[in-house]
Design a protein around this motif. Structure first.
Motif: not given
Length: 383
Positions: A89-111
Motif C-alpha cells: 500500500t505504501l509503495n503504491a501511494l507514497a512516491l518519491p518526493g511525497s510526505h507521509i505521516l505515521v503514528p509514533d506507536n506504529v507496528y514496528f515493522p511498518c516503522r
C-alpha cells in the motif's frame, strides 16, 4: 444483509462449484484456453479473470470478494503477510518526493520500512502522536497512516477527525484494522480510504496461515494497489486462501468470545497487586475509553499490562511460569499468548511512562477462570 450473515454466505458460489459449500482449492500455474479469442478476452481485465495462477484462481478471488463484503469495500487485494499489505500500500501511494505521516506507536515493522526503505527512496516520513494532524500536513502529504489502538501501548486515535484533516490536505488515509476486525469497526464509515489487515491474526484465527488484506471503496485506488502487488509478483497460495476463508466463517462468534474474555481479564488484572495498570481501551479506567466507545462496538483480546517495578529477570520468570499462555510473537489465534512488550527504540516522540516492564497478553478462547488461575500462580514468582 447483516454482517453475521455475510460471514456465512459472502464469497461462496456453490452453484458453479457443483454444490460444494466451501470453494475448492484450485491449484494451478497454467490456465489453458480453447481459442486465441478466448485468451485475448482475458487480457483486457487481467485482475477479473482466471488466466494465470500468479494473478489468482477461483479460490483466491472468492476470498477477495468475502473480504470486500465484510468491510463494505469495492474490492480487496490479498498479499502474503500483514507486513506485505502495509508495504504494498505504501509503495503504491507514497512516491518519491511525497510526505507521509505515521503514528509514533506504529507496528514496528511498518516503522522500519518507513525509516529504512521509504526514506531511502526520497519519501519524507514524519512520525506523530494523537489525532490532531492538521498542522502537520503539507502540500505534498500523500498518506496519513493510522493504527488504533496503537501497537503495544494501545492508544486510540480519533479516526474521523484525522481523516477529515487528511482529506482537507488531499492525502489518503490508510488504517490498520487488525485489532478490531470488521466485527467491531467499520473503517470506511469513518473516512478511511484503505483498510489493511494482518489476516494472519483474527481473520484466519487458527495460527496456521500467513496473509495480508487490503480493501478500499475507491475503484481507481484499488487498481493502483492491485497493480503494485502484481508488478511485485505477490501471489497467495490457494491452500492458504482456503484456510483463510474457512477461518473467517467463524470470525463473528470468535470475536464475541475474545471480547468477553478480554474485558473480564483486563478488569481482573487491574485488581492484582503485582499489576500497575492495564492498557486496554475497553476498560472504563482507560483514558481513551470514551473514544473507543464512540468508534467501536467491541474489543479484541489483545492487551498490555504494566507490572509493578521488577527486574527483567523477574519478568522472565513470571512469563516462564505460565502454562496456558504460550510464548509467541503473534496473536489473534484461538490460543492465549504472552510476550514482553519492549518499546525501547520503537518510538521517536513519546517515552514509556511506566515504572515496571510491559507484558503483552493475547486472551484466547479458553475458560477465563483457568486463564486467571494460570496468571495467579505465575504472579507468585514476583514475591
Amino acid at each position: 444483509m447483516q454482517l453475521s450473515t455475510l460471514l456465512v454466505h459472502a464469497g461462496r458460489d456453490s452453484d458453479s462449484r457443483k454444490g460444494m459449500v466451501n470453494t475448492p482449492v484450485y491449484r494451478t500455474s497454467t490456465v489453458v484456453f480453447d481459442s486465441m479469442a478466448d485468451y485475448r478476452a482475458t487480457r483486457g481485465s487481467k485482475f477479473d479473470n482466471v488466466r494465470y495462477g500468479r494473478l489468482g484462481t477461483y479460490t483466491t478471488k472468492e476470498l477477495e470478494h468475502l473480504i470486500a463484503s465484510l468491510e463494505n469495500a469495492y474490492r480487496a487485494v490479498l498479499t502474503p503477510s500483514g507486513v506485505s499489505a502495509i508495504t504494498t500500500t505504501l509503495n503504491a501511494l507514497a512516491l518519491p518526493g511525497s510526505h507521509i505521516l505515521v503514528p509514533d506507536n506504529v507496528y514496528f515493522p511498518c516503522r522500519e520500512y518507513c525509516e529504512k526503505v521509504l526514506r531511502a527512496r526520497g519519501v519524507e516520513v514524519e512520525f506523530y502522536t494523537g489525532s490532531n494532524i492538521a498542522s502537520l500536513t503539507r502540500p505534498n502529504t500523500a498518506v496519513v497512516y493510522c493504527e488504533s489502538p496503537g501497537s503495544l501501548t494501545m492508544e486510540m486515535q480519533d479516526i474521523k477527525a484525522l481523516a477529515d484533516a487528511a482529506h482537507e490536505a488531499g492525502a489518503k488515509v490508510v488504517a490498520d484494522n487488525t485489532w478490531a476486525t470488521p466485527i467491531f469497526f467499520s473503517p470506511f464509515e469513518h473516512g478511511i480510504d484503505v483498510s489493511i489487515h494482518a489476516a494472519t491474526k483474527y481473520l484466519g484465527g487458527h495460527s496456521d496461515v500467513m496473509m495480508g488484506t487490503i480493501a478500499t471503496v475507491d475503484p481507481d485506488l484499488w487498481l493502483q494497489i492491485r497493480s503494485e502487488a502484481a508488478v511485485q509478483g505477490l501471489a497467495i497460495s490457494p491452500d492458504d486462501a482456503y484456510l483463510m476463508a474457512r477461518g473467517i466463517r467463524t470470525l463473528g462468534v470468535r470475536m464475541e468470545r475474545h471480547y468477553k474474555n478480554g474485558v473480564a481479564m483486563a478488569q481482573w488484572l487491574m485488581a492484582q497487586p503485582k499489576v500497575e495498570t492495564v492498557l486496554y481501551p475497553a476498560l472504563e479506567s482507560s483514558p481513551d475509553h470514551a473514544l473507543w466507545q464512540r468508534q467501536m462496538s467491541g474489543a479484541s483480546g489483545l492487551m498490555t499490562m504494566a507490572l509493578k517495578p521488577c527486574s527483567q529477570e523477574q519478568c522472565d520468570r513470571f512469563i516462564d511460569a505460565l502454562s496456558l499462555f504460550s510464548i509467541g510473537a503473534s496473536w489473534g489465534g484461538y490460543e492465549s499468548l504472552v510476550l514482553p512488550a519492549d518499546t525501547a527504540g520503537k518510538r521517536s516522540i513519546a517515552s514509556d511512562p511506566y515504572r515496571g516492564p510491559l507484558v503483552r497478553l493475547h486472551i484466547g478462547l479458553e475458560n477465563i477462570e483457568d486463564l486467571q488461575a494460570d496468571l495467579r500462580q505465575a504472579f507468585e514468582v514476583l514475591d
